[in-house]
Design a protein around this motif. Structure first.
Motif, PDB file in Angstrom:
ATOM      1  N   TYR A   1       9.917   8.304   4.433  1.00  0.00           N
ATOM      2  CA  TYR A   1      10.369   9.696   4.491  1.00  0.00           C
ATOM      3  C   TYR A   1       9.665  10.418   5.634  1.00  0.00           C
ATOM      4  CZ  TYR A   1       5.989  10.792   1.985  1.00  0.00           C
ATOM      5  OH  TYR A   1       4.671  10.905   1.611  1.00  0.00           O
ATOM      6  N   ASP A   2      10.287  11.507   6.054  1.00  0.00           N
ATOM      7  CA  ASP A   2       9.750  12.335   7.133  1.00  0.00           C
ATOM      8  C   ASP A   2       9.240  13.656   6.573  1.00  0.00           C
ATOM      9  OD1 ASP A   2      10.423  10.629   9.431  1.00  0.00           O
ATOM     10  OD2 ASP A   2      12.495  11.028   8.849  1.00  0.00           O
ATOM     11  N   ILE A   3       8.210  14.163   7.215  1.00  0.00           N
ATOM     12  CA  ILE A   3       7.638  15.466   6.834  1.00  0.00           C
ATOM     13  C   ILE A   3       7.835  16.425   8.002  1.00  0.00           C
ATOM     14  CG2 ILE A   3       5.610  16.697   5.999  1.00  0.00           C
ATOM     15  CD1 ILE A   3       4.416  14.047   5.153  1.00  0.00           C
ATOM     16  N   TYR A   4       8.389  17.593   7.702  1.00  0.00           N
ATOM     17  CA  TYR A   4       8.631  18.616   8.715  1.00  0.00           C
ATOM     18  C   TYR A   4       7.989  19.934   8.286  1.00  0.00           C
ATOM     19  CZ  TYR A   4      12.503  15.410   9.838  1.00  0.00           C
ATOM     20  OH  TYR A   4      13.247  14.304  10.130  1.00  0.00           O
ATOM     21  N   GLN A   5       7.759  20.798   9.256  1.00  0.00           N
ATOM     22  CA  GLN A   5       7.311  22.139   8.912  1.00  0.00           C
ATOM     23  C   GLN A   5       8.461  22.906   8.285  1.00  0.00           C
ATOM     24  OE1 GLN A   5       5.533  24.447  12.063  1.00  0.00           O
ATOM     25  NE2 GLN A   5       5.427  26.301  10.819  1.00  0.00           N
ATOM     26  N   GLU A   6       8.158  23.654   7.222  1.00  0.00           N
ATOM     27  CA  GLU A   6       9.154  24.507   6.573  1.00  0.00           C
ATOM     28  C   GLU A   6       9.117  25.872   7.259  1.00  0.00           C
ATOM     29  OE1 GLU A   6      11.885  25.689   5.374  1.00  0.00           O
ATOM     30  OE2 GLU A   6      11.698  24.264   3.710  1.00  0.00           O
TER      31      GLU A   6
ATOM     32  N   ILE B   1       0.859  -1.192   0.000  1.00  0.00           N
ATOM     33  CA  ILE B   1       0.000   0.000   0.000  1.00  0.00           C
ATOM     34  C   ILE B   1       0.889   1.233   0.000  1.00  0.00           C
ATOM     35  CG2 ILE B   1      -1.744   1.294   1.294  1.00  0.00           C
ATOM     36  CD1 ILE B   1      -2.556  -1.408   2.585  1.00  0.00           C
ATOM     37  N   LEU B   2       0.657   2.109  -0.956  1.00  0.00           N
ATOM     38  CA  LEU B   2       1.424   3.360  -1.056  1.00  0.00           C
ATOM     39  C   LEU B   2       0.469   4.542  -0.921  1.00  0.00           C
ATOM     40  CD1 LEU B   2       3.577   1.877  -3.792  1.00  0.00           C
ATOM     41  CD2 LEU B   2       4.618   3.147  -1.925  1.00  0.00           C
ATOM     42  N   THR B   3       0.839   5.479  -0.043  1.00  0.00           N
ATOM     43  CA  THR B   3      -0.079   6.557   0.310  1.00  0.00           C
ATOM     44  C   THR B   3       0.343   7.927  -0.227  1.00  0.00           C
ATOM     45  OG1 THR B   3       1.027   6.900   2.441  1.00  0.00           O
ATOM     46  CG2 THR B   3      -0.794   5.334   2.394  1.00  0.00           C
ATOM     47  N   SER B   4       1.333   7.963  -1.128  1.00  0.00           N
ATOM     48  CA  SER B   4       1.709   9.239  -1.757  1.00  0.00           C
ATOM     49  C   SER B   4       2.554   8.964  -2.989  1.00  0.00           C
ATOM     50  CB  SER B   4       2.497  10.136  -0.793  1.00  0.00           C
ATOM     51  OG  SER B   4       3.821   9.649  -0.630  1.00  0.00           O
ATOM     52  N   SER B   5       2.548   9.905  -3.914  1.00  0.00           N
ATOM     53  CA  SER B   5       3.387   9.771  -5.103  1.00  0.00           C
ATOM     54  C   SER B   5       4.864   9.887  -4.743  1.00  0.00           C
ATOM     55  CB  SER B   5       3.011  10.840  -6.141  1.00  0.00           C
ATOM     56  OG  SER B   5       3.130  12.142  -5.595  1.00  0.00           O
ATOM     57  N   PHE B   6       5.185  10.690  -3.717  1.00  0.00           N
ATOM     58  CA  PHE B   6       6.568  10.822  -3.275  1.00  0.00           C
ATOM     59  C   PHE B   6       7.068   9.484  -2.732  1.00  0.00           C
ATOM     60  CE2 PHE B   6       9.935  12.395  -0.322  1.00  0.00           C
ATOM     61  CZ  PHE B   6      10.705  13.090  -1.253  1.00  0.00           C
ATOM     62  N   GLY B   7       6.252   8.838  -1.925  1.00  0.00           N
ATOM     63  CA  GLY B   7       6.608   7.530  -1.409  1.00  0.00           C
ATOM     64  C   GLY B   7       6.744   6.502  -2.521  1.00  0.00           C
ATOM     65  N   ALA B   8       5.874   6.603  -3.538  1.00  0.00           N
ATOM     66  CA  ALA B   8       5.962   5.683  -4.673  1.00  0.00           C
ATOM     67  C   ALA B   8       7.280   5.860  -5.418  1.00  0.00           C
ATOM     68  CB  ALA B   8       4.777   5.910  -5.615  1.00  0.00           C
TER      69      ALA B   8
ATOM     70  N   ILE C   1      10.145   6.912  -4.123  1.00  0.00           N
ATOM     71  CA  ILE C   1      11.200   6.334  -3.280  1.00  0.00           C
ATOM     72  C   ILE C   1      11.196   4.817  -3.419  1.00  0.00           C
ATOM     73  CG2 ILE C   1      12.009   6.043  -0.904  1.00  0.00           C
ATOM     74  CD1 ILE C   1      10.681   8.776  -0.298  1.00  0.00           C
ATOM     75  N   PHE C   2      10.010   4.243  -3.378  1.00  0.00           N
ATOM     76  CA  PHE C   2       9.881   2.793  -3.513  1.00  0.00           C
ATOM     77  C   PHE C   2      10.492   2.302  -4.825  1.00  0.00           C
ATOM     78  CE2 PHE C   2       7.288  -0.644  -5.368  1.00  0.00           C
ATOM     79  CZ  PHE C   2       7.626  -1.677  -4.500  1.00  0.00           C
ATOM     80  N   LEU C   3      10.182   2.984  -5.923  1.00  0.00           N
ATOM     81  CA  LEU C   3      10.719   2.577  -7.221  1.00  0.00           C
ATOM     82  C   LEU C   3      12.230   2.760  -7.288  1.00  0.00           C
ATOM     83  CD1 LEU C   3       7.975   4.075  -9.575  1.00  0.00           C
ATOM     84  CD2 LEU C   3       8.370   1.650  -9.100  1.00  0.00           C
ATOM     85  N   ASP C   4      12.729   3.824  -6.689  1.00  0.00           N
ATOM     86  CA  ASP C   4      14.158   4.131  -6.785  1.00  0.00           C
ATOM     87  C   ASP C   4      15.026   3.220  -5.908  1.00  0.00           C
ATOM     88  OD1 ASP C   4      13.677   6.161  -8.564  1.00  0.00           O
ATOM     89  OD2 ASP C   4      13.782   7.772  -7.075  1.00  0.00           O
ATOM     90  N   PHE C   5      14.516   2.838  -4.734  1.00  0.00           N
ATOM     91  CA  PHE C   5      15.389   2.188  -3.747  1.00  0.00           C
ATOM     92  C   PHE C   5      14.984   0.768  -3.353  1.00  0.00           C
ATOM     93  CE2 PHE C   5      15.768   6.784  -2.973  1.00  0.00           C
ATOM     94  CZ  PHE C   5      17.145   6.941  -3.116  1.00  0.00           C
ATOM     95  N   ILE C   6      13.757   0.367  -3.657  1.00  0.00           N
ATOM     96  CA  ILE C   6      13.278  -0.897  -3.103  1.00  0.00           C
ATOM     97  C   ILE C   6      12.836  -1.911  -4.161  1.00  0.00           C
ATOM     98  CG2 ILE C   6      11.517  -1.956  -1.608  1.00  0.00           C
ATOM     99  CD1 ILE C   6      11.443   0.685  -0.037  1.00  0.00           C
ATOM    100  N   TRP C   7      12.063  -1.475  -5.133  1.00  0.00           N
ATOM    101  CA  TRP C   7      11.347  -2.406  -6.005  1.00  0.00           C
ATOM    102  C   TRP C   7      12.263  -3.384  -6.732  1.00  0.00           C
ATOM    103  CZ3 TRP C   7       7.616  -5.323  -6.606  1.00  0.00           C
ATOM    104  CH2 TRP C   7       7.098  -5.722  -7.833  1.00  0.00           C
ATOM    105  N   ARG C   8      13.367  -2.922  -7.282  1.00  0.00           N
ATOM    106  CA  ARG C   8      14.240  -3.823  -8.039  1.00  0.00           C
ATOM    107  C   ARG C   8      14.805  -4.953  -7.179  1.00  0.00           C
ATOM    108  NH1 ARG C   8      15.696   1.120 -10.280  1.00  0.00           N
ATOM    109  NH2 ARG C   8      17.447   1.343  -8.833  1.00  0.00           N
ATOM    110  N   GLN C   9      14.880  -4.704  -5.880  1.00  0.00           N
ATOM    111  CA  GLN C   9      15.486  -5.693  -4.987  1.00  0.00           C
ATOM    112  C   GLN C   9      14.488  -6.683  -4.388  1.00  0.00           C
ATOM    113  OE1 GLN C   9      18.826  -3.924  -2.581  1.00  0.00           O
ATOM    114  NE2 GLN C   9      17.818  -2.008  -3.163  1.00  0.00           N
ATOM    115  N   ILE C  10      13.190  -6.382  -4.492  1.00  0.00           N
ATOM    116  CA  ILE C  10      12.187  -7.292  -3.921  1.00  0.00           C
ATOM    117  C   ILE C  10      11.188  -7.756  -4.978  1.00  0.00           C
ATOM    118  CG2 ILE C  10      12.368  -6.105  -1.692  1.00  0.00           C
ATOM    119  CD1 ILE C  10       9.430  -5.083  -2.348  1.00  0.00           C
ATOM    120  N   LYS C  11      11.436  -7.411  -6.221  1.00  0.00           N
ATOM    121  CA  LYS C  11      10.451  -7.565  -7.294  1.00  0.00           C
ATOM    122  C   LYS C  11       9.902  -8.988  -7.380  1.00  0.00           C
ATOM    123  CE  LYS C  11       9.859  -6.104 -12.095  1.00  0.00           C
ATOM    124  NZ  LYS C  11      10.531  -5.473 -13.245  1.00  0.00           N
TER     125      LYS C  11
END
Length: 260
Positions: free
Chosen positions: A164-169, A67-74, A76-86
């Motif tokens: 990822y973390d979200i902070y106030q700017e 389950i992915l809850t944001s395009s930003f998270g998606a 990150i998932f594609l860049d760092f995780i998916w190829r290794q768990i595909k």
């Protein structure tokens, strides 16, 4: 005949509309040149380090559904995780169309609820996926815990990974104060519940009110509900949980009648 939306947009003609989207997600609108959109981020995003132990933990959990809850998270998932768990048998659920589009660009199709919210994800699980699976939630540190509570109450096997973390700017606070005290903006696009909370807290702390003809655009229903929770009783124009979609809606409102 002019509609109420025509009249709303006429009132703010020539005045800036503020977007509060994180800089990491911001792309200047290239096909809506006639809108005066100024992006002033109220939040910032920081990717967490994803190393071998994280990948191993996901492999060991062996999710049936992610389950992915944001395009930003998606992304990150594609860049760092998916190829290794595909694995071809993994199913995916996206919270909204932007998330689904990001996954599609990486070659992944996903279920996307009609109700683009946490409640919508739960509906998809009940109606199309089933609960006899292992679910992995990939999200930010500010994620809605409703899915976790649903899984716990139904004794569903699930895991969670914060990408990822979200902070106030904080750098944007004086800019917002100056704009609302001296520049008379026509409206604001709030693209998350956290942004809405930050925005209203700034106005309260500085004792700043709204122009009488001010428009608030909420990216989706959860953000709209957060705005109302602060006691705001003015007009809110709510989108379908998609930033490009809310910009298109503003453009359509602007072009649907006279613009003076």
């Amino acid at each position: 005949m002019r509609t109420e939306e025509n009249r709303d947009m006429e009132k703010i003609a020539g005045r800036p509309i503020i977007s509060t989207r994180p800089q990491e997600k911001w792309t200047a609108p290239h096909n809506i040149d006639s809108l005066n959109i100024v992006n002033i981020p109220l939040t910032k995003l920081a990717i967490r380090k994803i190393g071998a132990p994280d990948i191993d933990s996901i492999k060991n959990f062996s999710p049936d559904v992610i389950i992915l809850t944001s395009s930003f998270g998606a992304s990150i998932f594609l860049d760092f995780i998916w190829r290794q768990i595909k694995r071809s048998e993994i199913k995916f659920i996206s919270i909204g169309q932007s998330t689904a589009n990001t996954l599609r660009e990486g070659g992944i199709e996903s279920f996307t609820p009609e109700n683009k919210s946490t409640e919508g994800i739960i509906e998809i699980i009940k109606e199309k996926i089933g609960m006899n699976k292992r679910f992995l939630i990939l999200r930010s540190n500010r994620g809605n815990t409703m899915i976790n509570e649903f899984f716990n109450s139904n004794e569903v096997e699930f895991g969670e990974k914060i990408l990822y973390d979200i902070y106030q700017e904080l750098d944007s606070v004086p800019i917002i104060i100056e704009l609302f005290r001296y520049k008379n903006p026509g409206g604001i696009i709030l693209t998350s519940s956290m942004e809405a909370e930050i925005f209203f807290n700034i106005l309260r702390e500085e004792n700043i009110g709204f122009p009488h003809d001010f428009l608030i655009f909420a990216i989706g229903r959860p953000t709209s509900e957060k705005i109302r929770s602060f006691g705001y009783r003015g007009k809110i124009i709510t989108g379908d949980s998609n930033f490009e979609g809310i910009l298109k809606k503003i453009e359509e409102m602007k072009n649907s009648g006279e613009w003076i």
